[in-house]
Structure formats: structure tokens, C-alpha cells
Design a protein around this motif. Structure first.
Motif, PDB file in Angstrom:
ATOM      1  N   SER A 113       0.838  -1.206   0.000  1.00  0.00           N
ATOM      2  CA  SER A 113       0.000   0.000   0.000  1.00  0.00           C
ATOM      3  C   SER A 113       0.870   1.252   0.000  1.00  0.00           C
ATOM      4  CB  SER A 113      -0.917   0.016   1.228  1.00  0.00           C
ATOM      5  OG  SER A 113      -1.796  -1.079   1.198  1.00  0.00           O
ATOM      6  N   LEU A 114       1.960   1.220   0.738  1.00  0.00           N
ATOM      7  CA  LEU A 114       2.884   2.345   0.773  1.00  0.00           C
ATOM      8  C   LEU A 114       3.549   2.544  -0.590  1.00  0.00           C
ATOM      9  CD1 LEU A 114       4.513   4.570   2.192  1.00  0.00           C
ATOM     10  CD2 LEU A 114       6.105   2.784   2.941  1.00  0.00           C
ATOM     11  N   VAL A 115       3.978   1.453  -1.193  1.00  0.00           N
ATOM     12  CA  VAL A 115       4.615   1.531  -2.511  1.00  0.00           C
ATOM     13  C   VAL A 115       3.630   2.122  -3.524  1.00  0.00           C
ATOM     14  CG1 VAL A 115       5.602   0.191  -4.406  1.00  0.00           C
ATOM     15  CG2 VAL A 115       6.210  -0.349  -2.037  1.00  0.00           C
ATOM     16  N   ALA A 116       2.387   1.659  -3.504  1.00  0.00           N
ATOM     17  CA  ALA A 116       1.370   2.181  -4.423  1.00  0.00           C
ATOM     18  C   ALA A 116       1.108   3.662  -4.170  1.00  0.00           C
ATOM     19  CB  ALA A 116       0.075   1.380  -4.287  1.00  0.00           C
ATOM     20  N   ALA A 117       1.060   4.055  -2.909  1.00  0.00           N
ATOM     21  CA  ALA A 117       0.824   5.458  -2.574  1.00  0.00           C
ATOM     22  C   ALA A 117       1.955   6.347  -3.076  1.00  0.00           C
ATOM     23  CB  ALA A 117       0.654   5.624  -1.063  1.00  0.00           C
ATOM     24  N   LEU A 118       3.182   5.919  -2.895  1.00  0.00           N
ATOM     25  CA  LEU A 118       4.323   6.700  -3.370  1.00  0.00           C
ATOM     26  C   LEU A 118       4.344   6.786  -4.899  1.00  0.00           C
ATOM     27  CD1 LEU A 118       7.079   5.404  -0.923  1.00  0.00           C
ATOM     28  CD2 LEU A 118       5.935   7.636  -0.887  1.00  0.00           C
ATOM     29  N   ALA A 119       4.027   5.688  -5.569  1.00  0.00           N
ATOM     30  CA  ALA A 119       3.995   5.690  -7.032  1.00  0.00           C
ATOM     31  C   ALA A 119       2.884   6.596  -7.547  1.00  0.00           C
ATOM     32  CB  ALA A 119       3.808   4.274  -7.557  1.00  0.00           C
ATOM     33  N   ALA A 120       1.699   6.517  -6.931  1.00  0.00           N
ATOM     34  CA  ALA A 120       0.560   7.333  -7.363  1.00  0.00           C
ATOM     35  C   ALA A 120       0.808   8.820  -7.115  1.00  0.00           C
ATOM     36  CB  ALA A 120      -0.711   6.876  -6.642  1.00  0.00           C
ATOM     37  N   ARG A 143       3.691  10.250  -7.492  1.00  0.00           N
ATOM     38  CA  ARG A 143       4.683  10.712  -8.468  1.00  0.00           C
ATOM     39  C   ARG A 143       4.181  10.679  -9.910  1.00  0.00           C
ATOM     40  NH1 ARG A 143       9.161  12.792  -6.981  1.00  0.00           N
ATOM     41  NH2 ARG A 143      10.800  11.506  -7.850  1.00  0.00           N
ATOM     42  N   GLN A 144       3.198   9.820 -10.183  1.00  0.00           N
ATOM     43  CA  GLN A 144       2.790   9.643 -11.577  1.00  0.00           C
ATOM     44  C   GLN A 144       1.309   9.290 -11.670  1.00  0.00           C
ATOM     45  OE1 GLN A 144       5.395   7.093 -13.751  1.00  0.00           O
ATOM     46  NE2 GLN A 144       3.910   6.691 -15.355  1.00  0.00           N
ATOM     47  N   ARG A 145       0.654   9.762 -12.713  1.00  0.00           N
ATOM     48  CA  ARG A 145      -0.746   9.403 -12.965  1.00  0.00           C
ATOM     49  C   ARG A 145      -0.811   8.103 -13.741  1.00  0.00           C
ATOM     50  NH1 ARG A 145      -4.283  14.698 -14.171  1.00  0.00           N
ATOM     51  NH2 ARG A 145      -3.359  15.984 -12.534  1.00  0.00           N
ATOM     52  N   GLY A 146      -1.956   7.447 -13.668  1.00  0.00           N
ATOM     53  CA  GLY A 146      -2.170   6.235 -14.434  1.00  0.00           C
ATOM     54  C   GLY A 146      -1.462   5.006 -13.889  1.00  0.00           C
ATOM     55  N   VAL A 147      -1.165   5.006 -12.602  1.00  0.00           N
ATOM     56  CA  VAL A 147      -0.502   3.850 -11.988  1.00  0.00           C
ATOM     57  C   VAL A 147      -1.476   2.675 -11.967  1.00  0.00           C
ATOM     58  CG1 VAL A 147       0.468   2.941  -9.833  1.00  0.00           C
ATOM     59  CG2 VAL A 147       1.053   5.241 -10.595  1.00  0.00           C
ATOM     60  N   ALA A 148      -0.998   1.528 -12.387  1.00  0.00           N
ATOM     61  CA  ALA A 148      -1.811   0.310 -12.362  1.00  0.00           C
ATOM     62  C   ALA A 148      -1.431  -0.527 -11.147  1.00  0.00           C
ATOM     63  CB  ALA A 148      -1.593  -0.499 -13.635  1.00  0.00           C
ATOM     64  N   THR A 149      -2.432  -1.011 -10.441  1.00  0.00           N
ATOM     65  CA  THR A 149      -2.210  -1.897  -9.303  1.00  0.00           C
ATOM     66  C   THR A 149      -2.982  -3.192  -9.546  1.00  0.00           C
ATOM     67  OG1 THR A 149      -4.024  -0.825  -8.094  1.00  0.00           O
ATOM     68  CG2 THR A 149      -1.783  -0.058  -7.627  1.00  0.00           C
ATOM     69  N   PHE A 150      -2.473  -4.256  -8.963  1.00  0.00           N
ATOM     70  CA  PHE A 150      -3.065  -5.571  -9.156  1.00  0.00           C
ATOM     71  C   PHE A 150      -3.158  -6.283  -7.820  1.00  0.00           C
ATOM     72  CE2 PHE A 150      -0.706  -4.264 -12.846  1.00  0.00           C
ATOM     73  CZ  PHE A 150      -1.589  -4.508 -13.889  1.00  0.00           C
ATOM     74  N   GLY A 151      -4.183  -7.096  -7.671  1.00  0.00           N
ATOM     75  CA  GLY A 151      -4.344  -7.884  -6.462  1.00  0.00           C
ATOM     76  C   GLY A 151      -4.801  -9.284  -6.818  1.00  0.00           C
ATOM     77  N   ILE A 152      -4.599 -10.194  -5.894  1.00  0.00           N
ATOM     78  CA  ILE A 152      -5.061 -11.567  -6.065  1.00  0.00           C
ATOM     79  C   ILE A 152      -6.027 -11.872  -4.929  1.00  0.00           C
ATOM     80  CG2 ILE A 152      -4.410 -13.997  -6.082  1.00  0.00           C
ATOM     81  CD1 ILE A 152      -1.714 -13.167  -7.204  1.00  0.00           C
ATOM     82  N   GLY A 153      -7.207 -12.339  -5.304  1.00  0.00           N
ATOM     83  CA  GLY A 153      -8.205 -12.747  -4.332  1.00  0.00           C
ATOM     84  C   GLY A 153      -8.413 -14.243  -4.417  1.00  0.00           C
ATOM     85  N   PHE A 154      -8.811 -14.844  -3.329  1.00  0.00           N
ATOM     86  CA  PHE A 154      -8.992 -16.288  -3.273  1.00  0.00           C
ATOM     87  C   PHE A 154     -10.467 -16.606  -3.081  1.00  0.00           C
ATOM     88  CE2 PHE A 154      -4.722 -15.328  -1.817  1.00  0.00           C
ATOM     89  CZ  PHE A 154      -3.975 -16.131  -2.663  1.00  0.00           C
ATOM     90  N   ASP A 155     -10.989 -17.516  -3.909  1.00  0.00           N
ATOM     91  CA  ASP A 155     -12.393 -17.903  -3.815  1.00  0.00           C
ATOM     92  C   ASP A 155     -12.688 -18.668  -2.539  1.00  0.00           C
ATOM     93  OD1 ASP A 155     -12.963 -16.698  -6.245  1.00  0.00           O
ATOM     94  OD2 ASP A 155     -12.632 -18.537  -7.388  1.00  0.00           O
ATOM     95  N   ASP A 156     -11.703 -19.349  -1.992  1.00  0.00           N
ATOM     96  CA  ASP A 156     -11.871 -20.135  -0.777  1.00  0.00           C
ATOM     97  C   ASP A 156     -11.705 -19.229   0.439  1.00  0.00           C
ATOM     98  OD1 ASP A 156     -12.020 -22.048   1.176  1.00  0.00           O
ATOM     99  OD2 ASP A 156     -10.126 -23.022   0.681  1.00  0.00           O
ATOM    100  N   ALA A 157     -12.815 -18.834   1.041  1.00  0.00           N
ATOM    101  CA  ALA A 157     -12.764 -17.904   2.178  1.00  0.00           C
ATOM    102  C   ALA A 157     -12.023 -18.497   3.367  1.00  0.00           C
ATOM    103  CB  ALA A 157     -14.179 -17.516   2.595  1.00  0.00           C
ATOM    104  N   ALA A 199      -8.420  -3.275  -2.962  1.00  0.00           N
ATOM    105  CA  ALA A 199      -9.337  -2.491  -3.794  1.00  0.00           C
ATOM    106  C   ALA A 199      -9.674  -1.156  -3.136  1.00  0.00           C
ATOM    107  CB  ALA A 199     -10.604  -3.284  -4.078  1.00  0.00           C
ATOM    108  N   ALA A 200      -9.842  -1.160  -1.822  1.00  0.00           N
ATOM    109  CA  ALA A 200     -10.138   0.078  -1.100  1.00  0.00           C
ATOM    110  C   ALA A 200      -8.962   1.052  -1.174  1.00  0.00           C
ATOM    111  CB  ALA A 200     -10.493  -0.227   0.353  1.00  0.00           C
ATOM    112  N   VAL A 201      -7.753   0.550  -0.997  1.00  0.00           N
ATOM    113  CA  VAL A 201      -6.551   1.387  -1.098  1.00  0.00           C
ATOM    114  C   VAL A 201      -6.427   1.951  -2.511  1.00  0.00           C
ATOM    115  CG1 VAL A 201      -4.020   1.380  -1.041  1.00  0.00           C
ATOM    116  CG2 VAL A 201      -5.318   0.268   0.780  1.00  0.00           C
ATOM    117  N   ALA A 202      -6.646   1.090  -3.515  1.00  0.00           N
ATOM    118  CA  ALA A 202      -6.559   1.529  -4.912  1.00  0.00           C
ATOM    119  C   ALA A 202      -7.587   2.613  -5.218  1.00  0.00           C
ATOM    120  CB  ALA A 202      -6.756   0.335  -5.841  1.00  0.00           C
ATOM    121  N   ALA A 203      -8.806   2.455  -4.707  1.00  0.00           N
ATOM    122  CA  ALA A 203      -9.844   3.475  -4.919  1.00  0.00           C
ATOM    123  C   ALA A 203      -9.437   4.791  -4.266  1.00  0.00           C
ATOM    124  CB  ALA A 203     -11.184   2.986  -4.359  1.00  0.00           C
TER     125      ALA A 203
END
Length: 69
Positions: free
Chosen positions: A4-11, A13-27, A38-42
Motif C-alpha cells: 500500500s505504501l509503494v502504491a501510494a508513493l507511485a501514485a 509521483r505519476q498518474r495512471g498507476v496500475a495496481t493488481f491484487g489476487i483474491g482467493f475464492d476459498d474464504a 481495492a479500497a486502497v486503490a480506490a
């Protein structure tokens, strides 16, 4: 370093930063942080995409890592 910190620092410095996450169907796996990512990205305004992984694919992860090193 927290992603989250890395994404915040990148965002900051630059617009259009892409972030990716992996979710698991097995709760029960207890590893799914895709909602938080997703909340951090929003909040940061990044172009975010979440990939979902089933429990059976999760079991193949060690084999995939071995092949891709």
C-alpha cells in the motif's frame, strides 16, 4: 515494505498507476486481502484489477513458483 505504501508513493509521483491484487475464492484460506487492496486503490485513484484464484489453483502455487523461479 508494505505494498500500500509503494502504491501510494507511485501514485503521488505519476498518474495512471496500475495496481493488481489476487483474491482467493476459498474464504477459509484466510489470505484474501483483495477487499483491502481495492479500497486502497480506490483511495489512491489507481487503475486496479483483481484476479481471483480458486482453492485448487492455490494448491498448484508451489509448482508454478518452481517453474517460474
Amino acid at each position: 515494505v508494505d505494498s500500500s505504501l509503494v502504491a501510494a508513493l507511485a501514485a503521488r509521483r505519476q498518474r495512471g498507476v496500475a495496481t493488481f491484487g489476487i483474491g482467493f475464492d476459498d474464504a477459509e484460506a484466510g489470505y484474501d486481502e483483495s477487499g483491502h487492496a481495492a479500497a486502497v486503490a480506490a483511495h489512491l485513484g489507481t487503475e486496479h484489477r483483481t484476479f481471483r484464484v480458486s482453492a485448487e489453483l492455490f494448491g498448484l502455487l508451489p509448482e508454478v513458483v518452481r517453474h517460474f523461479g
